[in-house]
Design a protein around this motif. Structure first.
Motif, PDB file in Angstrom:
ATOM      1  N   LEU A 144       0.833  -1.200   0.088  1.00  0.00           N
ATOM      2  CA  LEU A 144      -0.087  -0.021   0.088  1.00  0.00           C
ATOM      3  C   LEU A 144       0.922   1.229   0.167  1.00  0.00           C
ATOM      4  CD1 LEU A 144      -2.726  -1.090   2.357  1.00  0.00           C
ATOM      5  CD2 LEU A 144      -2.783  -0.919   0.031  1.00  0.00           C
ATOM      6  N   GLY A 145       1.930   1.207   0.702  1.00  0.00           N
ATOM      7  CA  GLY A 145       2.967   2.329   0.600  1.00  0.00           C
ATOM      8  C   GLY A 145       3.439   2.565  -0.665  1.00  0.00           C
ATOM      9  N   SER A 146       3.840   1.667  -1.586  1.00  0.00           N
ATOM     10  CA  SER A 146       4.271   1.553  -2.888  1.00  0.00           C
ATOM     11  C   SER A 146       2.971   2.189  -3.793  1.00  0.00           C
ATOM     12  CB  SER A 146       4.690   0.085  -3.275  1.00  0.00           C
ATOM     13  OG  SER A 146       3.704  -0.375  -3.513  1.00  0.00           O
ATOM     14  N   VAL A 147       1.913   1.967  -3.465  1.00  0.00           N
ATOM     15  CA  VAL A 147       0.653   2.269  -4.252  1.00  0.00           C
ATOM     16  C   VAL A 147       0.617   3.841  -4.132  1.00  0.00           C
ATOM     17  CG1 VAL A 147      -1.837   2.157  -4.767  1.00  0.00           C
ATOM     18  CG2 VAL A 147      -0.546   0.231  -4.364  1.00  0.00           C
ATOM     19  N   HIS A 148       0.790   4.254  -2.819  1.00  0.00           N
ATOM     20  CA  HIS A 148       0.680   5.804  -2.380  1.00  0.00           C
ATOM     21  C   HIS A 148       1.771   6.693  -2.588  1.00  0.00           C
ATOM     22  CE1 HIS A 148      -2.644   4.001   0.510  1.00  0.00           C
ATOM     23  NE2 HIS A 148      -3.076   4.200  -0.818  1.00  0.00           N
TER      24      HIS A 148
END
Length: 363
Positions: A144-148
Motif C-alpha cells: 500500500l505504501g508503494s501504491v501511494h
C-alpha cells in the motif's frame, strides 16, 4: 534424521533447483541469504534492540556493532562503486517529505513490533509468534505504501544524492567515516551510566557485524545492487493483489515503471530481494532447528492488536522512506546515499517515541 540435517538437505535441493532452472546468480543469492539469516538469528543481531538498549539501558554495544558493520561495508562498497559505476548501483533514495515521515514512523513502529525488516524476517524464522503474524501485514503495508508513494513524493522531493558521484571516492569516504565517528561519539556520551561506567562492546555482536558486512558486500557484488528487504515484501503482496484482480498495476505510478512491472510479471524466484529474503527466513529456521529459541512470552489481546498495527505501519512507512534499517541505513550509508543519513536521524527520533509506547503497553 534430525531436523537440522533434513533442513540442510531441503536447502541444498532448493539451491540446486535455483542453479539449474533459474540462474546461478539466484542460487548464490539464496546462499548469501542463508548466511545473513544464520548470522542475524545466531548472534541475535537486532538493529531495533541495539537502539532500544542504548535508549533505555545506556548500553551502546548494539549501536557500536552497527557502526562497525557500516564502516566495513562502506570501506569495501564505496571503492567498488567508484571502480564499477555501470555494473553496480547505489541504494539511492530522494530526500523528501516522504522520507522524513516514513523514517520517523518506521523508527517508532519497529520498537513496538520489536523488529525492523530483517528483524521481522529472522524472528519469524525463529518461530516467534508476533513476528510471524506481523510478516504478512508488513507485506500488505509495504504494498500500500508503494501504491501511494507517488502522492507522497508530490508533497516535495529532490533528486537522490550519491556521494561518490557528487564528491568523488575520497570525499565520499571522508564524509561517511566522519558521520560514523560523530554517531559513535554521540553514542559514547549517551552510554555513560549514573555510576560512570559504559557498555560499549559485545563480542558476539562484533563478530556478527563483521560477518554481516562481508555478506552484505557479497550480496552487492552478486546482485549488482545493495542488500534490501522491504521491496520483496511489497512485491509479494502486489503479486497476490494483481493475481486476484484487486489491483491494476498499469494505472499506478510505482508499479507501472518498467522494472517493477517486469518484477510483477516474472517468477518471484527471479527477484533479487525476494530470493535473499527467502534465504534469511531459511537461515533463521536452520538456527531454530537446533536451538529452539522461539519466544514463549504470552501476549494479551491488546498487545497483539498494537503489535499488528505497528507491523502494518512498518511496511507502509518503510516504502515511503525508501528502505528500512537494511535498505536505507546499511545499504544507503555504505553506498554513499544522502537519504541514508537522513533516515537514521528521523528513525532514531521515532524510536525515542516508540520505546515509550512499547513501555506503556508493557511489551
Amino acid at each position: 534424521m534430525n531436523n537440522r540435517l533434513a533442513l540442510t538437505l531441503v536447502f541444498a535441493v532448493f539451491t540446486a533447483f535455483l542453479f539449474w532452472f533459474v540462474s546461478i546468480r539466484q542460487s548464490l543469492l539464496f546462499i548469501v541469504g542463508l548466511g545473513l539469516g544464520g548470522v542475524l538469528a545466531g548472534a541475535r543481531f537486532g538493529f531495533t534492540t541495539g537502539w532500544r538498549n542504548l535508549i533505555e539501558k545506556r548500553d551502546a554495544s548494539g549501536v557500536f556493532a552497527q557502526l562497525l558493520l557500516l564502516a566495513v561495508a562502506a570501506g569495501i562498497s564505496l571503492p567498488l562503486l567508484a571502480l564499477f559505476p555501470t555494473e553496480l548501483s547505489a541504494a539511492l533514495g530522494p530526500p523528501s517529505i516522504s522520507l522524513l515521515v516514513g523514517a520517523l514512523v518506521f523508527g517508532g513502529a519497529m520498537q513496538i513490533a520489536d523488529g525492523c525488516g530483517s528483524g521481522t524476517l529472522y524472528k519469524a524464522g525463529l518461530g516467534i509468534p508476533l513476528n510471524m503474524a506481523i510478516l504478512p501485514v508488513f507485506a500488505l503495508g509495504s504494498f500500500l505504501g508503494s501504491v501511494h508513494l507517488g502522492w507522497w513524493l508530490d508533497l516535495g522531493n529532490i533528486k537522490p544524492v550519491g556521494l561518490v558521484q557528487e564528491v568523488g571516492l575520497s570525499g565520499a569516504m571522508a564524509l561517511t567515516y566522519l558521520g560514523l565517528i560523530a554517531i559513535g561519539l554521540a553514542a559514547w556520551f549517551w552510554s555513560k551510566t549514573s555510576g560512570g561506567s559504559r557498555i560499549l562492546f559485545n563480542k558476539t555482536l562484533i563478530i556478527g557485524a563483521l560477518l554481516l558486512a562481508l555478506l552484505a558486500v557479497l550480496n552487492f557484488v552478486i546482485a549488482g545492487q545493495p542488500w534490501g528487504v522491504v521491496y520483496g515484501f511489497g512485491l509479494w503482496a502486489a503479486k497476490i493483489a494483481t493475481a486476484s484482480n484487486l489491483f491494476d498495476p498499469s494505472t499506478n505510478a510505482f508499479w507501472s515503471q518498467p522494472v517493477n512491472a517486469t518484477a510483477l510479471e516474472q517468477s518471484v524466484f527471479l527477484d533479487l530481494t525476494s530470493i535473499t529474503n527467502i534465504g534469511i527466513l531459511a537461515g533463521a529456521l536452520w538456527i531454530f532447528s537446533r536451538n529452539k529459541t522461539g519466544e514463549t512470552k504470552k501476549l494479551t489481546s491488546q498487545q497483539w492488536l498494537v503489535g499488528i498495527i505497528a507491523g502494518f505501519l512498518l511496511g507502509y512507512s518503510s516504502r515511503l522512506a525508501f528502505g528500512c534499517n537494511v535498505g536505507a541505513m546499511v545499504s544507503g550509508i555504505s553506498t554513499g546515499s544522502l537519504h541514508g543519513w537522513i533516515w537514521v536521524v528521523m528513525a532514531f527520533a521515532g524510536s525515542l517515541i516508540g520505546v515509550r509506547i512499547r513501555r506503556y503497553f508493557n511489551y
